[in-house]
Structures are given as structure tokens and as C-alpha cells.
Design a protein around this motif. Structure first.
Motif, PDB file in Angstrom:
ATOM      1  N   VAL A   1       0.846  -1.306  -0.104  1.00 26.83           N
ATOM      2  CA  VAL A   1      -0.030  -0.115  -0.031  1.00 26.83           C
ATOM      3  C   VAL A   1       1.015   1.129   0.026  1.00 26.83           C
ATOM      4  N   PRO A   2       0.346   2.243  -0.812  1.00 26.04           N
ATOM      5  CA  PRO A   2       1.306   3.425  -0.677  1.00 26.04           C
ATOM      6  C   PRO A   2       1.672   4.037   0.729  1.00 26.04           C
ATOM      7  N   GLU A   3       2.735   4.298   0.785  1.00 25.73           N
ATOM      8  CA  GLU A   3       3.409   4.833   2.295  1.00 25.73           C
ATOM      9  C   GLU A   3       2.440   5.672   2.959  1.00 25.73           C
ATOM     10  N   GLU A   4       1.759   6.530   2.559  1.00 29.74           N
ATOM     11  CA  GLU A   4       1.225   7.495   3.113  1.00 29.74           C
ATOM     12  C   GLU A   4      -0.147   6.974   3.784  1.00 29.74           C
ATOM     13  N   LYS A   5      -0.390   5.811   3.270  1.00 29.27           N
ATOM     14  CA  LYS A   5      -1.787   5.144   3.815  1.00 29.27           C
ATOM     15  C   LYS A   5      -1.661   4.475   4.958  1.00 29.27           C
ATOM     16  N   ARG A   6      -0.379   3.707   4.884  1.00 29.77           N
ATOM     17  CA  ARG A   6       0.025   2.644   5.831  1.00 29.77           C
ATOM     18  C   ARG A   6      -0.348   3.010   7.113  1.00 29.77           C
ATOM     19  N   ASN A   7      -0.099   4.162   7.753  1.00 26.54           N
ATOM     20  CA  ASN A   7      -0.026   4.328   9.300  1.00 26.54           C
ATOM     21  C   ASN A   7      -1.612   4.893   9.611  1.00 26.54           C
ATOM     22  N   ARG A   8      -2.221   5.180   8.450  1.00 27.05           N
ATOM     23  CA  ARG A   8      -3.816   5.458   8.913  1.00 27.05           C
ATOM     24  C   ARG A   8      -4.317   3.988   9.067  1.00 27.05           C
ATOM     25  N   ILE A   9      -4.027   3.155   8.118  1.00 25.20           N
ATOM     26  CA  ILE A   9      -4.954   1.898   8.229  1.00 25.20           C
ATOM     27  C   ILE A   9      -4.328   0.957   9.565  1.00 25.20           C
ATOM     28  N   ALA A  10      -2.941   1.274   9.709  1.00 30.47           N
ATOM     29  CA  ALA A  10      -2.343   0.489  10.964  1.00 30.47           C
ATOM     30  C   ALA A  10      -3.251   0.814  12.239  1.00 30.47           C
ATOM     31  N   GLU A  11      -3.412   2.463  12.168  1.00 31.83           N
ATOM     32  CA  GLU A  11      -4.071   3.204  13.415  1.00 31.83           C
ATOM     33  C   GLU A  11      -5.378   2.511  13.612  1.00 31.83           C
ATOM     34  N   GLU A  12      -6.044   2.621  12.617  1.00 33.40           N
ATOM     35  CA  GLU A  12      -7.531   2.034  12.593  1.00 33.40           C
ATOM     36  C   GLU A  12      -7.499   0.774  13.058  1.00 33.40           C
ATOM     37  N   THR A  13      -6.772  -0.129  12.535  1.00 35.28           N
ATOM     38  CA  THR A  13      -6.626  -1.459  12.980  1.00 35.28           C
ATOM     39  C   THR A  13      -6.475  -1.724  14.293  1.00 35.28           C
ATOM     40  N   LEU A  14      -5.467  -0.908  14.909  1.00 37.01           N
ATOM     41  CA  LEU A  14      -5.137  -0.905  16.436  1.00 37.01           C
ATOM     42  C   LEU A  14      -6.286  -0.163  17.095  1.00 37.01           C
ATOM     43  N   ASP A  15      -6.875   0.797  16.646  1.00 38.37           N
ATOM     44  CA  ASP A  15      -7.973   1.540  17.401  1.00 38.37           C
ATOM     45  C   ASP A  15      -9.439   0.604  17.370  1.00 38.37           C
TER      46      ASP A  15
END
Ligand code: MN
Length: 736
Positions: free
Chosen positions: A150-164
């Protein structure tokens, strides 16, 4: 890519009655529908629904769920329609796929309002059929596994959502393995450095302890067999994320984490569970306080097991979970375990997903969230965004009190009733006496201990986090503060009379009121207490001829303006700061830092940094010392409530400034260790002020480091980096 027959084989392995024709046609249908679409990785798109289906076969789910997984992206991404799927695969499956389509576009960390609405949709879709959640979680898991494409800039958002959201939801549904993997993948994305260092140290440990897990497994199995219990023992290493959580929670270093290995002992019956624990406790010394019986009292997500920790073979601390095969299924698969063979014959007494505790929780949450509010109201009050930010606690009578996360028993008390809050003097959490500043956890039973107090300490204003509590405390504080000023003013006036050798009387005072432009004696005293009228002015108003010496007059430089005029009357121990006419936070004194306009110092041991909840302690004639609310040093002032001041940070728009804190580090006693520690702190932007050696053994030394940081987050990041160092066995904040 998995072949058609492989998928069917996997399902048939746990469900001999599977409808092969159905699986086959879904496989072909989805493959054709996605055609030449590709994923970010370059793989054919169809590989994704296929992998999602494969994950669900690990959970041993029914045919409808597997088929829904194969089809889950078809309505949204291809020409397929619900009607067509209904015709081909039946209404049940069409409804599942439609449910998944509805929640497909959920972007849960988008704008808060949209997030609330999306989460509501997700919960409603799950409430209709819990299999929607199972497919959604498998979908998310596969996306997390392939996050690197996945494009770099989207990764953190997806990971945060997963963790939250998704990981807690999986946990709430009792799907332990799913939660663990989702957390671990998110953690790796969000904190790659910490993740790597934990992994490295795990690898080193694995090498050092080669064969340890196998050895303990064998020894446990043999010992139980010798005593007539047939048991399957499985050892496993904990995942970096759960190790990290524990390091954070317990404030210990990697070396002190004794239970990096967990062992599951699976036996045939409940009686064997208890017998096995008895045998283990006889053979090896057990660690007191670690035995937990989740069989007689299952967790809310239906988890059942006996837990204990023993000092086992090789002096290794061994954490044991003892349970039956059935319990093990639930422990691993949670609600999915109940959904097994949903469309084939059910064995007697099997729990259906809709009867499970986890499901009951889901229903309750949805009801609670929807309770008596229109969608707009729902969003306005952002109740839903509190979903993962919320704790649910109980009164001793079983009344449910929902509070925002980080809420304290004081918030709880005010949520029950204002009077309860105002008179709270202590509390019990789950039967144990606990401080009123504790952070409440979901499931806590909270009993508020009430005293004679009519008003809360003003400092509570800085501790509570609910609006209701804060408003009530301010109301009560305002009148209490007024009463304090009045009492103070009266003492000042009486003293002035005494010094001038004049008899004090209320009649004389009454006569002077008009000249002082005050209506009542109380008004007058209050004004004197606030410093608006000097006591000698009162004397002059009564007797214009009076020419006495000034009673007050010792002035510090800042006495004219600012918040805190430290003008001191000789007879007075302290002076209460003036209230500023600002509506919000009327009595809290804003604290910037040592260069602010207040004579401010920070706690000599441990300091205080923005992000800490703080209180000020008044030192007569010298100013205020700022302590974090949890500082043990505050105990000393417990019996001097008049010295406590309500203060708050005021650093928002100020220039970034450093604040003092202390870190205690225990490190291996080897050349260069101090340099390594100093480097970690320096590299992460901390400024070392002083290092003091504080105890030493042959192998370890302990040092206390004065460090200047920007705020609490910064401090915690530095501590975390220190803990991740190989030579560091412990790092924690002093008096933090
Ligand atoms: Mn998908």
C-alpha cells in the motif's frame, strides 16, 4: 495462489458435510468477476478474497461464511449485483455479501463525525449477523499482512485504524489469535524501531534458551501423566506487541519480563483442570497472587481457563493456562468457535453465537449507543467516537455507568449524583481501596466512600475529565473560594484592629460599609481577602483620624499585576491567588514554565512536564512548586489543603520549552553502557542535566538522570527507547 481443490480440501478437513459444489461455483464466480483486476502488489485481485476465505478456514467457519468471503468485494468492485448473487448462492449469502459491501467503504479514522456514523453502520451490520464481522476481520487481516504494498502515506492510517478499532473488536469477540496478529502487524508499522529491537532481543533469547520450551513442555506433560492426567502442553513465545504493552504497563525492562513464554495445558475435563493446577503447584513453587480462576468466573468475552505462574524447570518463570479442549476452542476463536458448522448438524448443548456473552455485549453496546438519540444527536455528542474511548463501570448495585476513557472514580461519583461527588472521600475498585485519581477500566465495580465534606477540593478540577464533574466542582469551588476569602479578610481586619488597639465590632463595620462601597460585611471581608481593600483602609473608613502603621506591605516584585501577587501580611501564612474574570477554568492558574510571570518551580525530585496532570503547592513568600498529581512527594502536604492550588499547563502557543523530569535507569555494568544511554537520550532530543549513580551490584548499576524534555509524550518516547536497549534492564520515571 490457492487452487480451487485446495480450498475445498481445507474446508472438508473440519467440515465433512461441506457443499463442494457451492464452494466451487463461488470460487469460479469471484475469479471471473474480478477478471484482470490487480492488487497493489501486482497480484491478481482474486488472490485477495481467496486469502480471506483461507483465513476463515483456519477459524473453521461454515460454507456460507467462506463463500461470502470469496464474494465480499464483488458487488462493490465488479458488475455483480445482490440479486444475481441471491439467485446463484441463496438469500443468506447474498445478505452477508451485501452487509460486507455496506461497510466496505468505512474509513473509520476519517473525520470524527463520519467515523461515528461508519462505526454505527459497522456495529449494526455485525448485529444482524456476526459472520459479517468474521469476514471483515479476515479481510482486514489480509490487508494488514500485505500492507507493504500500500502507498506509504496510507499505511499508518490503516494501521492506526486497525489498532484502534478492529483489534479491540476482535478481542471483544474473544478472537484472541486474530487480535494478536492484527495488533502485531499494526505495531510493526507504527513503531518499527521499537518493534525491531524487541524482535532482536527475542531472537537472542531464543538462541540462549534453545530447547527450553520443548524441555518444559516435556517435563510438564510427563509430570501430569505420572499423576494420571493426560494433557497436551504447548509452549509459545509472546508477540512483540504484547511484550511492549507489558513493558509500558508495568514500567519494566525487557529483562525483568519474566513471562515471555506462555504454556497452555489442555486437558479432558474441568476436574482435570483443577487437578493439573494442584499437581503443578505441588511440584514447583508458585508465584503468589498469580492464580486466577476464569472457569468459575469467565471473562466477558466467554474466555475460560485457570491461570497460574510457577517457578518451573530450570528456575524459569512459567505462565500456565489450563483448560479443556472446548474452552481452548473458545479461547482461540472466540465467537467464531460458536459459529462452527452453523449450517450443518449441531451437537447438543453447543452455544450459538447469538447466545454468547460476547454477542450480548455487542447488543448492549449498540442499544446503549442508540438509546434515545437521533442520528444527529448521536453524532453531535459523539457518543460513538467514544466507543473505543469508553469504559463501562458498575455501581455496587449493578447500575452501568459509561465514562470516557481515563475517567477517574471522581468522574464516576459525579456521574452517579452531584452529592455523591461532592462528598466523596475515597473509593473501592472491585472491593479494593483505591485512590480517587485511579484510572477506571471497563468492568470495574466502583464503590464511592462518602464523608461529611460538602465541597470537593479545587484541585479535582484538574483531575476529572467529564464535563459534569468539572462543572460541579467549579460551582462548589467558587463558593468555597469565596468563603475562604471571607474568612481570610475577617482575620486580616481583626488583626488590624488589634494592632491599632481598637475594639473590633460589627456595628462599627456596618457604619463604614457605605464609605467602602460594600453592601455587607461579608462583601467587605471578601474584598479584603482578595486584596482589593487593605485592612488599614477599613480602619480609616471607621476612624478617619487613624494614622497607624501599615499592616501589610511586604511585597514581592510581581505583586502589582499578574496572577499571583505574593504580597504577604506578617500574620498570614498564605494568600490565595485572585480569580481572573475568565469564565472557563476560573480558578486554575496557567503555568508556562520557569520564565513565566509566576514564581514557579518544579518538583525538586522528578519535575513535571506538560501532559502531566499537575497541582501547585504554595510556599508562603516563595511561590509555587509544581508537582505531577501522582507524585509521592505530595503526601507531605495532605494535611495542608490550603496550600494546594489548582494549576494547569499553558504551553499551547508558547515557544517550545523544555521541562525537567527524572529517569531512573538500571543498566548492565559494562564498559560504555553509560555512553550508550546518554546517546539514546541525546539522539531523541532529550537534554541531560545531571547523572547520578544510585546503587550498584556486580552486574548492574542504577542511575538517576535529570533530563529536560518538551512534554510527557517526549519523555515516554525516550523511556521506551531506553527500555528497548539491550544493556538496559529497567527504565522508569522517578516520581512520575
Ligand atoms: Mn477486501
Amino acid at each position: 495462489m490457492m487452487r480451487q481443490y485446495e480450498l475445498v480440501d481445507r474446508v472438508r478437513h473440519y467440515n465433512p458435510a461441506t457443499d463442494e459444489g457451492l464452494l466451487d461455483s463461488a470460487y469460479v464466480y469471484a475469479m471471473k468477476a474480478h477478471g484482470s483486476q490487480t492488487r497493489a502488489s501486482g497480484d491478481p485481485y482474486f488472490s485477495h478474497p481467496l486469502e480471506v476465505a483461507a483465513i476463515l478456514t483456519d477459524l473453521k467457519l461454515d460454507d456460507a461464511t467462506i463463500v461470502a468471503a470469496l464474494l465480499h468485494d464483488t458487488i462493490e468492485d465488479t458488475k455483480a449485483t445482490k440479486a444475481e448473487i441471491g439467485k446463484k448462492f441463496g438469500k443468506d449469502i447474498a445478505t452477508l455479501v451485501e452487509g460486507l459491501t455496506k461497510i466496505k467503504k468505512l474509513d473509520l479514522v476519517s473525520k470524527r463525525a463520519a467515523q461515528a456514523e461508519n462505526l454505527r453502520k459497522l456495529l449494526l451490520a455485525i448485529a444482524d449477523d456476526v459472520r459479517v464481522l468474521l469476514v471483515k476481520l479476515a479481510d482486514r487481516l489480509h490487508n494488514m499482512r500485505t500492507l507493504k504494498f500500500v502507498p506509504e502515506e496510507k499505511r499508518n492510517r490503516i494501521a492506526e485504524e486497525t489498532l484502534d478499532i478492529y483489534a479491540p473488536l476482535a478481542g471483544r469477540m474473544g478472537m484472541h489469535d486474530m487480535r494478536e496478529e492484527l495488533e502485531d502487524l499494526s505495531f510493526r508499522q507504527l513503531q518499527p524501531e521499537v518493534y525491531r529491537s524487541i524482535e532482536q532481543r527475542l531472537a537472542a533469547l531464543r538462541e540462549r534458551n534453545a530447547g527450553l520450551i520443548k524441555g518444559i513442555e516435556a517435563e510438564l506433560t510427563d509430570e501430569l501423566a505420572r499423576r494420571g492426567i493426560k494433557a497436551k502442553v504447548r509452549g509459545r513465545e509472546k508477540k512483540p506487541y504484547s511484550i511492549w504493552k507489558k513493558m509500558e504497563r508495568k514500567a519494566v525492562g525487557f529483562e525483568q519480563l519474566s513471562d515471555l513464554y506462555g504454556f497452555r495445558v489442555i486437558v479432558g475435563s474441568i476436574a482435570d483442570c483443577y487437578a493439573a493446577v494442584g499437581i503443578v503447584h505441588t511440584k514447583w513453587p508458585f508465584v503468589p497472587g498469580r492464580f486466577k480462576d476464569y472457569i468459575s468466573t469467565p471473562k466477558q468475552n466467554d474466555y475460560r481457563s485457570l491461570h497460574t505462574t510457577v517457578v518451573g524447570p530450570g528456575r524459569q518463570r512459567v505462565e500456565l493456562q489450563v483448560r479443556t479442549y472446548d474452552m481452548d476452542q473458545v479461547a482461540e476463536y472466540g465467537i467464531a468457535a460458536h459459529a462452527v458448522y452453523k449450517d450443518s448438524e449441531r451437537s447438543n448443548g453447543e452455544i450459538l453465537p447469538h447466545d454468547s456473552n460476547a454477542y450480548a455485549w455487542l447488543r448492549r453496546t449498540i442499544e446503549m449507543l442508540a438509546e434515545g438519540s437521533s442520528p444527529e444527536e448521536f453524532l453531535e455528542h459523539t457518543k460513538l467516537e467514544l466507543f473505543h474511548d469508553q469504559v463501562f463501570c458498575f455501581t455496587p448495585n449493578g447500575r452501568l455507568i459509561a465514562l470516557p476513557r481515563k475517567a477517574t472514580p471522581i468522574d464516576f461519583a459525579y456521574a452517579v449524583h452531584t452529592d455523591v461527588g461532592n462528598s466523596a472521600i475515597g473509593c473501592k475498585i472491585n472491593g479494593q481501596v483505591a485512590p480517587l485519581v485511579s484510572e477506571l477500566q471497563t468492568g470495574d465495580e466502583v464503590e464511592i466512600i462518602r464523608g461529611d465534606a460538602k465541597a470537593p477540593p479545587a484541585a479535582w478540577d484538574a483531575i476529572v475529565i467529564t464535563g459534569k464533574a468539572r462543572a460541579a466542582i467549579r460551582r462548589a469551588t467558587r463558593s468555597a473560594v469565596r468563603a475562604q476569602y471571607t474568612g481570610l479578610g475577617r482575620r486580616m481586619v481583626e488583626r488590624a484592629f488589634a494592632k491599632a488597639s481598637l475594639p473590633f465590632s460589627d456595628e462599627k463595620l456596618q457604619a463604614a460599609l457605605p464609605r467602602l462601597a460594600r453592601h455587607t460585611g461579608e462583601d467587605l471581608f471578601s474584598s479584603v481577602g482578595r486584596g482589593e481593600i487593605k485592612p488599614e483602609d477599613v480602619l480609616r473608613a471607621i476612624d478617619p483620624e487613624w494614622r497607624g502603621e501599615r499592616v501589610t506591605g511586604v511585597k514581592t516584585p510581581k505583586s502589582e499585576g499578574g496572577w499571583f501577587g505574593l504580597r504577604r501580611a506578617s500574620s498570614l501564612k498564605f494568600r490565595i491567588p485572585e480569580e481572573k474574570g475568565k469564565e472557563e477554568k476560573p480558578s486554575a492558574i496557567p503555568i508556562r514554565g520557569i520564565n513565566g510571570e509566576l514564581p514557579v518551580r518544579f518538583a525538586p525530585n522528578g519535575g513535571a512536564v506538560p501532559g502531566d496532570r499537575i497541582v501547585g503547592i504554595l510556599n508562603p513568600g516563595e511561590g509555587i512548586t509544581i508537582y505531577p498529581i501522582h507524585s509521592p512527594a505530595l503526601k507531605e502536604f495532605d494535611d495542608q489543603p490550603e496550600r494546594w492550588l489548582d494549576v494547569r499547563w499553558d504551553v499551547e502557543d508558547a515557544e517550545p520549552q523544555r521541562f525537567p523530569a527524572q529517569i531512573a535507569v538500571t543498566a548492565m555494568n559494562e564498559p560504555g553502557s553509560l555512553a550508550q544511554i546518554a546517546t539514546v537520550i541525546g539522539e531523541h532530543g532529550g537534554n541531560i542535566d545531571n547523572i547520578r549513580m544510585d546503587g550498584k551490584t556486580a552486574d548492574f548499576h542504577r542511575m538517576v538522570i535529570d533530563v529536560e524534555v518538551f512534554d510527557l509524550k517526549h519523555l515516554n518516547a525516550i523511556i521506551a527507547q531506553l527500555r528497548a536497549k539491550k544493556i538496559v534492564s529497567g527504565a522508569e520515571r522517578v516520581n512520575g
